[in-house]
Design a protein around this motif. Structure first.
Motif, PDB file in Angstrom:
ATOM      1  N   TYR A  57       0.853  -1.192   0.000  1.00 49.95           N
ATOM      2  CA  TYR A  57       0.000   0.000   0.000  1.00 49.95           C
ATOM      3  C   TYR A  57       0.890   1.243   0.000  1.00 49.95           C
ATOM      4  O   TYR A  57       1.711   1.420   0.898  1.00 49.95           O
ATOM      5  CB  TYR A  57      -0.897  -0.016   1.234  1.00 49.95           C
ATOM      6  N   ASN A  59       0.771   5.318   0.185  1.00 51.64           N
ATOM      7  CA  ASN A  59      -0.095   6.441   0.548  1.00 51.64           C
ATOM      8  C   ASN A  59       0.580   7.747   0.145  1.00 51.64           C
ATOM      9  O   ASN A  59       1.719   8.009   0.549  1.00 51.64           O
ATOM     10  CB  ASN A  59      -0.362   6.425   2.058  1.00 51.64           C
ATOM     11  N   TYR A  90       4.804   5.493   2.733  1.00 51.06           N
ATOM     12  CA  TYR A  90       4.279   6.851   2.620  1.00 51.06           C
ATOM     13  C   TYR A  90       5.157   7.694   1.691  1.00 51.06           C
ATOM     14  O   TYR A  90       6.328   7.407   1.483  1.00 51.06           O
ATOM     15  CB  TYR A  90       4.200   7.515   4.004  1.00 51.06           C
ATOM     16  N   GLY A 113      -3.170   5.003  -1.932  1.00 56.40           N
ATOM     17  CA  GLY A 113      -3.923   6.028  -1.218  1.00 56.40           C
ATOM     18  C   GLY A 113      -3.746   7.345  -1.950  1.00 56.40           C
ATOM     19  O   GLY A 113      -2.664   7.933  -1.925  1.00 56.40           O
ATOM     20  N   ASP A 115      -4.257  11.231  -3.008  1.00 55.34           N
ATOM     21  CA  ASP A 115      -4.499  12.519  -2.353  1.00 55.34           C
ATOM     22  C   ASP A 115      -4.243  13.638  -3.364  1.00 55.34           C
ATOM     23  O   ASP A 115      -3.329  14.429  -3.213  1.00 55.34           O
ATOM     24  CB  ASP A 115      -3.582  12.660  -1.141  1.00 55.34           C
ATOM     25  N   TYR A 164     -12.186   8.669   1.464  1.00 59.28           N
ATOM     26  CA  TYR A 164     -11.805   8.591   2.870  1.00 59.28           C
ATOM     27  C   TYR A 164     -12.922   9.009   3.818  1.00 59.28           C
ATOM     28  O   TYR A 164     -12.808   8.806   5.015  1.00 59.28           O
ATOM     29  CB  TYR A 164     -10.605   9.506   3.142  1.00 59.28           C
ATOM     30  N   VAL A 361      -8.878   5.503  -1.434  1.00 62.06           N
ATOM     31  CA  VAL A 361      -8.026   4.363  -1.784  1.00 62.06           C
ATOM     32  C   VAL A 361      -8.546   3.714  -3.058  1.00 62.06           C
ATOM     33  O   VAL A 361      -9.746   3.648  -3.294  1.00 62.06           O
ATOM     34  CB  VAL A 361      -7.977   3.315  -0.651  1.00 62.06           C
ATOM     35  N   GLY A 433      -6.904   7.420   5.597  1.00 65.08           N
ATOM     36  CA  GLY A 433      -6.153   6.778   4.516  1.00 65.08           C
ATOM     37  C   GLY A 433      -6.697   5.433   4.109  1.00 65.08           C
ATOM     38  O   GLY A 433      -6.072   4.736   3.305  1.00 65.08           O
ATOM     39  N   TRP A 434      -7.854   5.042   4.677  1.00 63.32           N
ATOM     40  CA  TRP A 434      -8.490   3.776   4.335  1.00 63.32           C
ATOM     41  C   TRP A 434      -9.990   4.037   4.169  1.00 63.32           C
ATOM     42  O   TRP A 434     -10.486   5.090   4.556  1.00 63.32           O
ATOM     43  CB  TRP A 434      -8.260   2.756   5.460  1.00 63.32           C
TER      44      TRP A 434
END
Length: 562
Positions: A57, A59, A90, A113, A115, A164, A361, A433-434
């Motif tokens: 994963y 992010n 991250y 994730g 953004d 989110y 996500v 974030g999930w």
């Protein structure tokens, strides 16, 4: 001829053997096309079993340290429930560079994730449609997100992202997590807690304080005002003009409440007024020029050492520093103020009920087992796991009174706000974030989803300094002295999906580049040069097809109204 006949017979045999192996569910069954939605692609047969598996994963937020999810308490509990572990990574550095590298090489993790990169990855064909997966394996996903499905669908009719924040019920936030003009509490206390609501009053208060106390107790020079604007967050600088004019965070546009027409604030008189105010402040030596160069850590350092007297930022941008300051002297902390350009402008800092569809996500086309992943997400969205992810373990991290109300002891609340404890427990990784409830959600038993929104928690967390401010401002909560948000069914406009490479997306990017170039220059310029720079800036803007962008945004607003 005979050799050819033998070869054909052998090929037929091989094809039949392959077909038999696939139908029997044997090892070679995984040779089916990769990542077909609703099918399993290795590691598990899609029945939600507990066979151990680890997914990757990435992010695009810089929220915590890279780790295995199972190293945290929450991650381990969820692993025990599902058999799934995660290698979490991250963002370090620039999001543009990272996303570009990923897309150029097609080297995607199982889950991303997103953004602010949703449209790019979608355009690159990097994301899996989720419709069939949700329909077949996501009863809890449907329970939480189904009211928002129409907003989540891309123009091709498919859903590619689980946002989110999907509110289940609604409770207002007592604190300020969004934009505000923040001021150090020592300044308010020095002048008897004046309720400052205009930009002139706000800067004047800082001016008076710094004249009396130009340095900190250890001799460091005080900084009058700064803006949180590390790489990728220059919108914080420009958005302030929107807020000062009485508009909420609708991104780069102001929406007329009667005609619902969208107008870019770039180049407007509101923006000019804001940038000129910063130019004047800079000429006085009260503006921090490092606003345009410092990173997040440097900004937080200025906050936590007490040098910085005032700043503009969104509350969630400085949450880490806010938590650190809670453990120190109350006067070093900051209070939010609903500042506008002038009296008579109704502030609109508080978000109305909203849904953001382009932050969330997504499963990449390289996801090893889409079914298993969607089942993991569905399990996360069970009510008991949403409580785990926000409140922790009952009896350890929070308590329940005889009326079923959640509360915390001081030690438990201190732990909930302690960044080191949050890192270890998993709150740094899992509370955002999930797939999750929105912050304004309410559980079926009436308790608030977000710990800070539970009235009992807010009240017990108040310090004497908090109480002094609230008493002076005649409010019971910090949001209580901000204006109620007006109803905006489209909110927030910044979440509208704009196709990558479209004329609208190009105009938006060009305007942002001009703002980055000229706003920075104008703020730091000699005041005598300001008007000339403003004229050059607006001339450059006039060459862009801004009207087309505004028409697009207006149409999107009206779609949501209908």
């Amino acid at each position: 001829m005979r050799k050819r006949k033998i070869l054909l017979i052998c090929m037929a045999f091989i094809m039949m053997a392959s077909l038999f192996a696939a139908c029997s569910g044997g090892k070679d069954a995984n040779t089916q096309p990769a990542n077909t939605p609703g099918t399993t692609n290795g590691g598990n047969n899609g029945d939600g079993g507990l066979e151990p598996v680890t997914f990757t994963y990435f992010n695009f937020q810089n929220r915590a340290q890279d780790k295995m999810a199972s190293e945290t308490t929450i991650g381990k509990i969820l692993q025990d429930q599902t058999g799934v572990d995660w290698k979490i990574e991250y963002l370090v550095g620039d999001a543009e560079t990272k996303s570009g590298v990923m897309m150029a090489g097609g080297d995607y993790p199982d889950v991303i994730g997103l953004d602010g990169q949703y449209e790019k990855f979608l355009d690159a064909g990097a994301l899996l449609p989720l419709d069939d997966l949700i329909e077949q394996h996501g009863p809890n996903i449907k329970r939480v997100y189904e009211p928002y499905f129409d907003l989540m669908r891309h123009s091709d009719g498919h859903i590619y992202i689980l946002p989110y924040s999907a509110n289940v019920g609604y409770i207002p936030e007592p604190d300020i997590g969004q934009g505000a003009f923040w001021i150090q509490r020592s300044v308010l206390k020095e002048f008897g807690y004046p309720f400052v609501t205009t930009l002139n009053e706000y800067f004047d208060l800082i001016r008076q304080y710094i004249q009396k106390y130009p340095t900190t107790e250890d001799g460091a020079r005080r900084i009058g005002f700064a803006i949180y604007a590390p790489t990728g967050a220059f919108y914080t600088v420009t958005n302030a003009s929107n807020h000062l004019a009485g508009y909420p965070n609708d991104g780069d546009v102001m929406i007329d409440m009667e005609t619902y027409e969208a107008k870019m604030y770039a180049g407007s008189e509101w923006e000019k007024r804001w940038v000129k105010a910063l130019n004047d402040l800079n000429a006085e030596g009260l503006f921090d020029p490092e606003t345009f160069t410092m990173d997040q850590d440097q900004f937080i350092e200025k906050m936590t050492t007490g040098r910085l007297l005032g700043f503009f930022a969104y509350g969630w941008q400085v949450g880490e520093a806010t938590n650190v300051l809670r453990t120190g002297p109350d006067e070093m902390r900051y209070a939010p103020l609903p500042v506008t350009f002038e009296e008579g402008i109704k502030d609109q800092y508080l978000d109305p009920p909203s849904f953001v569809a382009n932050r969330g996500v997504a499963l990449s086309v390289k996801a090893k087992d889409p079914v298993r992943i969607i089942q993991y997400f569905d399990n996360m969205l069970k009510e008991e796991n949403q409580k785990l992810i926000q409140w922790g373990i009952e009896g350890e991290n929070y308590l329940v009174d005889e009326n079923g109300r959640f509360y915390m002891t001081k030690e438990q609340l201190d732990n909930r706000n302690d960044n080191q404890f949050k890192e270890k427990f998993g709150w740094m990784d899992f509370e955002y974030g999930w797939p999750r409830y929105g912050n304004n959600s309410v559980f079926e038993d009436g308790n608030a989803f977000a710990v800070g929104n539970q009235p009992e928690i807010f009240q017990m967390g108040l310090t004497d300094g908090d109480k002094a401010i609230l008493e002076a401002f005649g409010a019971e909560t910090f949001s209580g002295y901000f204006s109620e948000p007006d109803e905006r069914p489209w909110y927030p406009a910044w979440s509208f999906t704009i196709e990558q490479g479209s004329p609208e997306q190009l105009v938006k990017k060009q305007v942002e580049e001009l703002q980055l170039q000229y706003v920075t220059q104008m703020v730091l310029a000699n005041p005598a040069d300001f008007e000339g720079l403003w004229e050059r800036y607006t001339q450059e803007l006039s060459r862009l097809d801004i009207a087309r962008y505004e028409q697009f945004m207006t149409e999107e607003v009206k779609k949501r109204l209908n």
